[in-house]
Design a protein around this motif. Structure first.
Motif, PDB file in Angstrom:
ATOM      1  N   VAL A  50       0.818  -1.216   0.000  1.00 23.19           N
ATOM      2  CA  VAL A  50       0.000   0.000   0.000  1.00 23.19           C
ATOM      3  C   VAL A  50       0.850   1.264   0.000  1.00 23.19           C
ATOM      4  N   PHE A  51       2.163   1.104   0.022  1.00 20.72           N
ATOM      5  CA  PHE A  51       3.058   2.255   0.064  1.00 20.72           C
ATOM      6  C   PHE A  51       3.484   2.644  -1.345  1.00 20.72           C
ATOM      7  N   GLY A  52       3.700   3.932  -1.539  1.00 19.96           N
ATOM      8  CA  GLY A  52       4.187   4.407  -2.832  1.00 19.96           C
ATOM      9  C   GLY A  52       5.028   5.656  -2.647  1.00 19.96           C
ATOM     10  N   VAL A  53       6.141   5.721  -3.366  1.00 18.11           N
ATOM     11  CA  VAL A  53       7.015   6.891  -3.317  1.00 18.11           C
ATOM     12  C   VAL A  53       7.461   7.233  -4.731  1.00 18.11           C
ATOM     13  N   THR A  54       7.823   8.473  -4.932  1.00 19.95           N
ATOM     14  CA  THR A  54       8.407   8.902  -6.191  1.00 19.95           C
ATOM     15  C   THR A  54       9.835   9.339  -5.907  1.00 19.95           C
ATOM     16  N   TRP A  55      10.781   8.614  -6.493  1.00 17.90           N
ATOM     17  CA  TRP A  55      12.197   8.863  -6.285  1.00 17.90           C
ATOM     18  C   TRP A  55      12.904   8.952  -7.620  1.00 17.90           C
ATOM     19  N   PRO A  56      14.087   9.571  -7.628  1.00 12.49           N
ATOM     20  CA  PRO A  56      14.923   9.453  -8.831  1.00 12.49           C
ATOM     21  C   PRO A  56      15.314   7.984  -9.011  1.00 12.49           C
ATOM     22  N   LEU A  57      15.470   7.564 -10.240  1.00 14.78           N
ATOM     23  CA  LEU A  57      15.783   6.164 -10.530  1.00 14.78           C
ATOM     24  C   LEU A  57      17.034   5.694  -9.812  1.00 14.78           C
ATOM     25  N   TRP A  58      18.085   6.532  -9.783  1.00 16.92           N
ATOM     26  CA  TRP A  58      19.331   6.117  -9.141  1.00 16.92           C
ATOM     27  C   TRP A  58      19.127   5.841  -7.660  1.00 16.92           C
ATOM     28  N   LEU A  59      18.276   6.619  -6.997  1.00 18.97           N
ATOM     29  CA  LEU A  59      18.033   6.413  -5.567  1.00 18.97           C
ATOM     30  C   LEU A  59      17.254   5.121  -5.326  1.00 18.97           C
ATOM     31  N   ALA A  60      16.270   4.845  -6.166  1.00 19.69           N
ATOM     32  CA  ALA A  60      15.512   3.599  -6.037  1.00 19.69           C
ATOM     33  C   ALA A  60      16.429   2.392  -6.230  1.00 19.69           C
ATOM     34  N   LEU A  61      17.324   2.459  -7.210  1.00 16.84           N
ATOM     35  CA  LEU A  61      18.259   1.355  -7.437  1.00 16.84           C
ATOM     36  C   LEU A  61      19.266   1.230  -6.295  1.00 16.84           C
ATOM     37  N   LEU A  62      19.699   2.346  -5.745  1.00 20.67           N
ATOM     38  CA  LEU A  62      20.625   2.314  -4.614  1.00 20.67           C
ATOM     39  C   LEU A  62      19.977   1.675  -3.390  1.00 20.67           C
ATOM     40  N   VAL A  63      18.724   2.003  -3.130  1.00 18.30           N
ATOM     41  CA  VAL A  63      18.006   1.404  -2.003  1.00 18.30           C
ATOM     42  C   VAL A  63      17.887  -0.100  -2.198  1.00 18.30           C
ATOM     43  N   MET A  64      17.574  -0.539  -3.408  1.00 19.81           N
ATOM     44  CA  MET A  64      17.474  -1.976  -3.670  1.00 19.81           C
ATOM     45  C   MET A  64      18.829  -2.672  -3.536  1.00 19.81           C
ATOM     46  N   LEU A  65      19.899  -1.993  -3.927  1.00 17.90           N
ATOM     47  CA  LEU A  65      21.242  -2.550  -3.756  1.00 17.90           C
ATOM     48  C   LEU A  65      21.555  -2.741  -2.274  1.00 17.90           C
ATOM     49  N   VAL A  66      21.251  -1.737  -1.458  1.00 15.20           N
ATOM     50  CA  VAL A  66      21.499  -1.831  -0.020  1.00 15.20           C
ATOM     51  C   VAL A  66      20.681  -2.957   0.595  1.00 15.20           C
ATOM     52  N   VAL A  67      19.416  -3.085   0.192  1.00 18.20           N
ATOM     53  CA  VAL A  67      18.571  -4.172   0.700  1.00 18.20           C
ATOM     54  C   VAL A  67      19.172  -5.523   0.314  1.00 18.20           C
ATOM     55  N   GLY A  68      19.624  -5.664  -0.902  1.00 16.56           N
ATOM     56  CA  GLY A  68      20.231  -6.912  -1.349  1.00 16.56           C
ATOM     57  C   GLY A  68      21.506  -7.248  -0.598  1.00 16.56           C
ATOM     58  N   VAL A  69      22.338  -6.243  -0.348  1.00 18.12           N
ATOM     59  CA  VAL A  69      23.564  -6.470   0.406  1.00 18.12           C
ATOM     60  C   VAL A  69      23.239  -6.891   1.839  1.00 18.12           C
ATOM     61  N   LEU A  70      22.267  -6.246   2.458  1.00 20.63           N
ATOM     62  CA  LEU A  70      21.865  -6.614   3.822  1.00 20.63           C
ATOM     63  C   LEU A  70      21.348  -8.052   3.872  1.00 20.63           C
ATOM     64  N   ILE A  71      20.554  -8.436   2.900  1.00 18.05           N
ATOM     65  CA  ILE A  71      20.061  -9.822   2.850  1.00 18.05           C
ATOM     66  C   ILE A  71      21.237 -10.780   2.708  1.00 18.05           C
ATOM     67  N   GLY A  72      22.180 -10.466   1.843  1.00 24.33           N
ATOM     68  CA  GLY A  72      23.352 -11.315   1.670  1.00 24.33           C
ATOM     69  C   GLY A  72      24.172 -11.440   2.942  1.00 24.33           C
ATOM     70  N   VAL A  73      24.347 -10.349   3.665  1.00 23.96           N
ATOM     71  CA  VAL A  73      25.104 -10.385   4.922  1.00 23.96           C
ATOM     72  C   VAL A  73      24.384 -11.237   5.954  1.00 23.96           C
ATOM     73  N   LEU A  74      23.079 -11.067   6.058  1.00 21.89           N
ATOM     74  CA  LEU A  74      22.317 -11.840   7.039  1.00 21.89           C
ATOM     75  C   LEU A  74      22.325 -13.329   6.717  1.00 21.89           C
ATOM     76  N   VAL A  75      22.175 -13.681   5.457  1.00 25.48           N
ATOM     77  CA  VAL A  75      22.187 -15.091   5.067  1.00 25.48           C
ATOM     78  C   VAL A  75      23.578 -15.683   5.297  1.00 25.48           C
ATOM     79  N   ARG A  76      24.607 -14.942   5.005  1.00 20.94           N
ATOM     80  CA  ARG A  76      25.976 -15.436   5.184  1.00 20.94           C
ATOM     81  C   ARG A  76      26.276 -15.668   6.662  1.00 20.94           C
ATOM     82  N   ARG A  77      25.849 -14.753   7.515  1.00 21.29           N
ATOM     83  CA  ARG A  77      26.068 -14.922   8.954  1.00 21.29           C
ATOM     84  C   ARG A  77      25.341 -16.150   9.470  1.00 21.29           C
TER      85      ARG A  77
END
Length: 83
Positions: A50-77
């Motif tokens: 139900v959430f929606g935001v309008t961001w520059p494309l680079w910021l949206a991709l950066l947020v997804m990159l950070v989320v992916g890195v966090l998931i990778g760190v948690l799974v690795r631990r």
């Protein structure tokens, strides 16, 4: 002309030529990152549940990159604890 401590003659060209390969790679990645941001400033609408935001494309991709890195760190631990 400025001189480096302990060195009789200092030149910018010599300093550049002595930079390690790691510094050149970091500089190249910085240039690529800045050019990526400059070219992807178009606003995009991101909707999730139900959430929606309008961001520059680079910021949206950066947020997804950070989320992916966090998931990778948690799974690795988690997998490291099982060993």
């Amino acid at each position: 002309m400025a001189s480096a401590p302990g060195d009789g003659s200092w030149s910018f060209g010599k300093w550049i030529s002595e930079l390690p390969r790691r510094a050149w790679v970091a500089l190249a990645l910085l240039v690529l990152g800045v050019s990526f941001i400059a070219q992807n400033r178009v606003p995009v609408r991101v909707r999730w549940l139900v959430f929606g935001v309008t961001w520059p494309l680079w910021l949206a991709l950066l947020v997804m990159l950070v989320v992916g890195v966090l998931i990778g760190v948690l799974v690795r631990r988690r997998s490291a604890r099982r060993r």
